[in-house]
Scaffold this motif. Sequence first.
Motif, PDB file in Angstrom:
ATOM      1  N   LEU A  98      -7.528  -6.186 -61.494  1.00 54.40           N
ATOM      2  CA  LEU A  98      -6.012  -6.258 -61.180  1.00 54.40           C
ATOM      3  C   LEU A  98      -5.380  -7.557 -61.455  1.00 54.40           C
ATOM      4  O   LEU A  98      -4.377  -7.326 -62.465  1.00 54.40           O
ATOM      5  CB  LEU A  98      -6.113  -6.295 -59.590  1.00 54.40           C
ATOM      6  N   ALA A 143      -4.808  -7.294 -65.330  1.00 53.47           N
ATOM      7  CA  ALA A 143      -3.755  -6.524 -65.685  1.00 53.47           C
ATOM      8  C   ALA A 143      -2.669  -7.190 -65.456  1.00 53.47           C
ATOM      9  O   ALA A 143      -1.693  -7.383 -66.068  1.00 53.47           O
ATOM     10  CB  ALA A 143      -4.047  -5.170 -65.304  1.00 53.47           C
ATOM     11  N   TYR A 171      -2.900  -7.690 -69.748  1.00 51.27           N
ATOM     12  CA  TYR A 171      -4.001  -6.631 -70.449  1.00 51.27           C
ATOM     13  C   TYR A 171      -3.790  -5.186 -69.980  1.00 51.27           C
ATOM     14  O   TYR A 171      -3.422  -4.915 -68.825  1.00 51.27           O
ATOM     15  CB  TYR A 171      -5.418  -7.184 -70.172  1.00 51.27           C
ATOM     16  N   THR A 172      -4.205  -4.384 -71.090  1.00 51.78           N
ATOM     17  CA  THR A 172      -4.210  -2.850 -70.488  1.00 51.78           C
ATOM     18  C   THR A 172      -5.685  -2.669 -70.026  1.00 51.78           C
ATOM     19  O   THR A 172      -6.468  -3.360 -70.268  1.00 51.78           O
ATOM     20  CB  THR A 172      -3.856  -2.104 -71.890  1.00 51.78           C
ATOM     21  N   GLN A 173      -5.507  -1.535 -69.680  1.00 57.51           N
ATOM     22  CA  GLN A 173      -6.865  -1.134 -69.113  1.00 57.51           C
ATOM     23  C   GLN A 173      -7.982  -0.935 -70.013  1.00 57.51           C
ATOM     24  O   GLN A 173      -9.222  -1.604 -69.805  1.00 57.51           O
ATOM     25  CB  GLN A 173      -6.883   0.294 -68.570  1.00 57.51           C
ATOM     26  N   ARG A 174      -7.655  -0.637 -71.175  1.00 53.50           N
ATOM     27  CA  ARG A 174      -8.630  -0.536 -72.272  1.00 53.50           C
ATOM     28  C   ARG A 174      -9.080  -1.698 -72.614  1.00 53.50           C
ATOM     29  O   ARG A 174     -10.077  -2.271 -73.054  1.00 53.50           O
ATOM     30  CB  ARG A 174      -8.065   0.348 -73.370  1.00 53.50           C
ATOM     31  N   GLU A 175      -8.092  -2.761 -72.762  1.00 48.59           N
ATOM     32  CA  GLU A 175      -8.528  -4.212 -73.429  1.00 48.59           C
ATOM     33  C   GLU A 175      -9.505  -4.961 -72.247  1.00 48.59           C
ATOM     34  O   GLU A 175     -10.389  -5.509 -72.554  1.00 48.59           O
ATOM     35  CB  GLU A 175      -7.256  -4.836 -73.421  1.00 48.59           C
ATOM     36  N   LYS A 182     -10.509   1.936 -64.572  1.00 49.46           N
ATOM     37  CA  LYS A 182      -9.263   2.721 -64.050  1.00 49.46           C
ATOM     38  C   LYS A 182      -9.620   2.966 -62.513  1.00 49.46           C
ATOM     39  O   LYS A 182      -8.562   2.695 -61.902  1.00 49.46           O
ATOM     40  CB  LYS A 182      -9.127   4.053 -64.857  1.00 49.46           C
ATOM     41  N   MET A 237      -9.272  -0.413 -60.624  1.00 51.92           N
ATOM     42  CA  MET A 237      -7.718  -0.799 -60.556  1.00 51.92           C
ATOM     43  C   MET A 237      -6.831   0.082 -59.664  1.00 51.92           C
ATOM     44  O   MET A 237      -6.108  -0.489 -58.702  1.00 51.92           O
ATOM     45  CB  MET A 237      -6.910  -0.542 -61.874  1.00 51.92           C
TER      46      MET A 237
END
Lengths: 218, 95
Positions: free
Chosen positions: A159, A162, A167-171, A184, A187
């Motif tokens: 969390l 992000a 940051y994105t979830q992929r990062e 995912k 989060m």
Amino acid sequence: MNLVAETPSPPSRAEEDAWCAALVVRLADGEATALEELYDRYARPAYSLARRITGDAPFAEEVVQEVFLAVWRQPERYRPERGGFAGWLLAAVHHKSVDAVRREEAVRRRTQALQAVEALDGPAVSPATHTEDAVEARMRGERVRDAVSELPASQREALTLAYYGGYTQREIATLTNTPIGTVKTRMHRAIRNLRGALDDLSDFSGPAVGDPTDGGTP
Amino acid sequence: MSAPTAPAGHEDYEALAVAWAIAALEPEEQVRFEAHRAEGCEICAEEVAASLSVGLELAYAVPDVDPPASLRERVLGAAATLDAGRDDEGPSGGG
């Protein structure tokens, strides 16, 4: 006139909503003083958030300027039926800050984000110059930080990377060497847990907030 | 929790809704979610609103920093400049 004898809950959130509703009408009429009042009330939490995410004063200033000018240009993008004005405004600040951060170099961001995970110390922001509001904001910030600190470490990490790190979830999956699906789930659970924790403090959770981007990019 | 019954496979969108609210989606996921949301999905609208509420709390949890005084002047000055063209595109008539 209908005077309720005893109102147990603090009135400030309802007052804030009423204040904002009136203000949005004045903004739509092009009243410059409305923008000034809006700025004086929210520039500090907006700037504090932008500063935390971007880690950079010029970027933060740019974000704050952009968001306030967007409100000035198109106040109708705020949809009261979707929730409170403060939430909408700060969500817009968050999105813009994240956008700014994503244009940055990865190395710089990495340092920044790893700091962000631990950087929830320090005084909470004050939404206004009124003392009671500042006190409430401080208490509110403390409750949130308590709730965040009670999350399982893996959820907290996902969390904060992000939200504060941009940051994105992929990062985050790459950064923490974790499968994307796990990130995912973490989060999603982190937000749900916080919702639960903050609902218990219902006086502070207020109405659901609106949409920062009106369904698209701001 | 008390949301309307979701169609099968909808959970994926709910997770996207949460991540969308805190701007954690990849661009292509963002496009996918926004398309779904534009269809007027009530479950996702609720999920987004609730997640944005959490986001607001997170916003209030950061350390307090005063913006420079010059920023106020810049913002208000820029607004005054924009004001000149405002009438051309602003919403007109009753609401």
